[in-house]
Design a protein around this motif. Sequence first.
Motif, short mmCIF file in Angstrom:
data_model
loop_
_atom_site.label_atom_id
_atom_site.label_comp_id
_atom_site.label_asym_id
_atom_site.label_seq_id
_atom_site.Cartn_x
_atom_site.Cartn_y
_atom_site.Cartn_z
N MET A 276 0.84 -1.21 0.00
CA MET A 276 0.00 0.00 0.00
C MET A 276 0.86 1.25 0.00
O MET A 276 0.58 2.23 -0.69
CB MET A 276 -0.93 -0.04 1.24
CG MET A 276 -1.93 1.07 1.27
SD MET A 276 -3.11 0.83 -0.10
CE MET A 276 -4.14 2.25 0.19
N ASN A 277 1.94 1.20 0.81
CA ASN A 277 2.85 2.36 0.85
C ASN A 277 3.55 2.54 -0.48
O ASN A 277 3.79 3.67 -0.92
CB ASN A 277 3.87 2.17 1.97
CG ASN A 277 3.22 2.20 3.36
OD1 ASN A 277 2.20 2.89 3.51
ND2 ASN A 277 3.77 1.47 4.32
N GLU A 278 3.90 1.40 -1.10
CA GLU A 278 4.55 1.52 -2.41
C GLU A 278 3.61 2.14 -3.44
O GLU A 278 4.02 2.97 -4.24
CB GLU A 278 5.00 0.13 -2.89
CG GLU A 278 6.11 -0.46 -2.04
CD GLU A 278 6.51 -1.84 -2.54
OE1 GLU A 278 5.87 -2.31 -3.51
OE2 GLU A 278 7.45 -2.44 -1.99
N LEU A 279 2.31 1.72 -3.40
CA LEU A 279 1.33 2.30 -4.34
C LEU A 279 1.16 3.78 -4.07
O LEU A 279 1.09 4.60 -5.00
CB LEU A 279 -0.02 1.57 -4.21
CG LEU A 279 -1.14 2.09 -5.10
CD1 LEU A 279 -0.74 1.93 -6.57
CD2 LEU A 279 -2.42 1.33 -4.82
N SER A 280 1.12 4.15 -2.81
CA SER A 280 0.97 5.58 -2.49
C SER A 280 2.18 6.37 -2.95
O SER A 280 2.07 7.48 -3.48
CB SER A 280 0.76 5.74 -0.98
OG SER A 280 -0.38 5.06 -0.55
N SER A 281 3.35 5.78 -2.77
CA SER A 281 4.56 6.49 -3.20
C SER A 281 4.61 6.62 -4.72
O SER A 281 5.04 7.64 -5.26
CB SER A 281 5.79 5.73 -2.70
OG SER A 281 5.81 4.42 -3.27
N ILE A 282 4.11 5.57 -5.39
CA ILE A 282 4.11 5.64 -6.87
C ILE A 282 3.13 6.70 -7.34
O ILE A 282 3.43 7.50 -8.23
CB ILE A 282 3.75 4.27 -7.47
CG1 ILE A 282 4.88 3.28 -7.22
CG2 ILE A 282 3.49 4.39 -8.97
CD1 ILE A 282 4.55 1.86 -7.64
N LEU A 283 1.94 6.73 -6.73
CA LEU A 283 0.93 7.72 -7.14
C LEU A 283 1.35 9.14 -6.79
O LEU A 283 0.99 10.10 -7.47
CB LEU A 283 -0.42 7.41 -6.48
CG LEU A 283 -1.11 6.13 -6.94
CD1 LEU A 283 -2.38 5.91 -6.16
CD2 LEU A 283 -1.41 6.22 -8.43
N SER A 284 2.10 9.30 -5.71
CA SER A 284 2.55 10.65 -5.31
C SER A 284 3.84 11.05 -5.99
O SER A 284 4.34 12.15 -5.76
CB SER A 284 2.70 10.69 -3.78
OG SER A 284 3.68 9.74 -3.37
N ALA A 285 4.39 10.18 -6.80
CA ALA A 285 5.65 10.49 -7.48
C ALA A 285 5.41 11.57 -8.52
O ALA A 285 4.48 11.48 -9.32
CB ALA A 285 6.21 9.24 -8.14
#
Length: 421
Positions: free
Chosen positions: A1-10
């Motif tokens: 989930m954190n990885e998805l959030s980091s990808i979307l906030s990139a």
Amino acid sequence: MNELSSILSAPIAQLGATIITLGQALGFAALLFVALLAVLMVALWRSAKARAVAAAEAADHARDAEARMAGILQAQAEMQGRLGTVADIFGARQAELTQSLGQRLDAMTGRIGQTMAEQTRSTHDSLAKLQERLAVIDTAQGNIQSLAGQVVQLQAILSNKQTRGAFGQSRMEAIVADGLPLGAYEFQATLSNNNRPDCLVKMPNGAPSLVIDAKFPLEAWNAIRAAADTEGAVDAQKYAAQAFRRDLEVHIKAIADKYLISGETQDTAFMFVPSESIFAEIHENFESLVHRAHRARIVIVSPSLLMLSIQVIQAILKDARMREQAHLIQGEVIRLMEDVGRLDERVRKLQTHFGQASKDIDDILVSSSKVTKRGEKIEALEFGTGHAGEGDEAAKPQVASARTADSKTGQLRLRVVEERD
């Protein structure tokens, strides 16, 4: 989930002080897809409404035609009833008059039948034209549904590397072929410098042709999208954007050098971008390329802008053809006015025939009244016996009021009593 959030906030782009992330870009793409779906639904609703209005107009025309035919049939039935009554009254006494009247009625019935046939033919022609318009509306609706299917399949086509190169060319050819008549354009035409543009639109009145190029560098654009998923996305996207800018500048210069020929082509050429999203992204993130293309007299167009431009060119061509065919249109209008004049003359003749028939009926009624009075006089005949001398003496006081006729045998005396006014 954190990885998805980091990808979307990139962050994927920066506009001034605003940093655009991948999640924001995906949200913008979703909103754009919803807007396109809403536009398609509105177009389908308008098409259905237009068909309903056309069907209502057809029903109104049919009801008007039925009402007119019913009125004519009712008038004909009333006329036949009156003539039948007159024929029953006179019978054998007025055989010759009945025959003459029957001939006139036959002629009148033929004219009424001819008028009804003309009205029926006119109604049939109107319904045929209405069916043609409904067929055009159905064709337009089918084109809209086909366009919706093409929008859904756009991502699949762009992901196929074999069809990616020919996608822009086929898309441009479909828009041009749908919007312009045959002979107004030419694909892969050869110019005087032996270069072959993707499309050459022929302008009216001997004006230079318009060049449309569809060789957009999709590979460089897809490299920008692919760089967002790699490590060091910011640097990779920067290098990919520089490569895309360089390829597009080279392509703009090639179009200007190859296809802008004085006296043979227009001073401006079109560079076709096969996707609305790519077109919007270029104007948002590569504004310098847009200005550079304008300075080189190259206009970057998306499918919707190319369609609008083709419609404008079609209107220009239609206006030119209208000007060339103005004398033919004027002749058709003159012939139409002559037909209207003949129709008015025939209607007036029909009105005269109806008036003459009414006058003939009035004359028949006058003759009937006279025949009835004559019959009453015949009923007043007197029969008696006696000598001729006695009959003469008895008739002397009534010489002023009656006329007598003696028979040779003296057995019958006929007296006709004249009616005094």
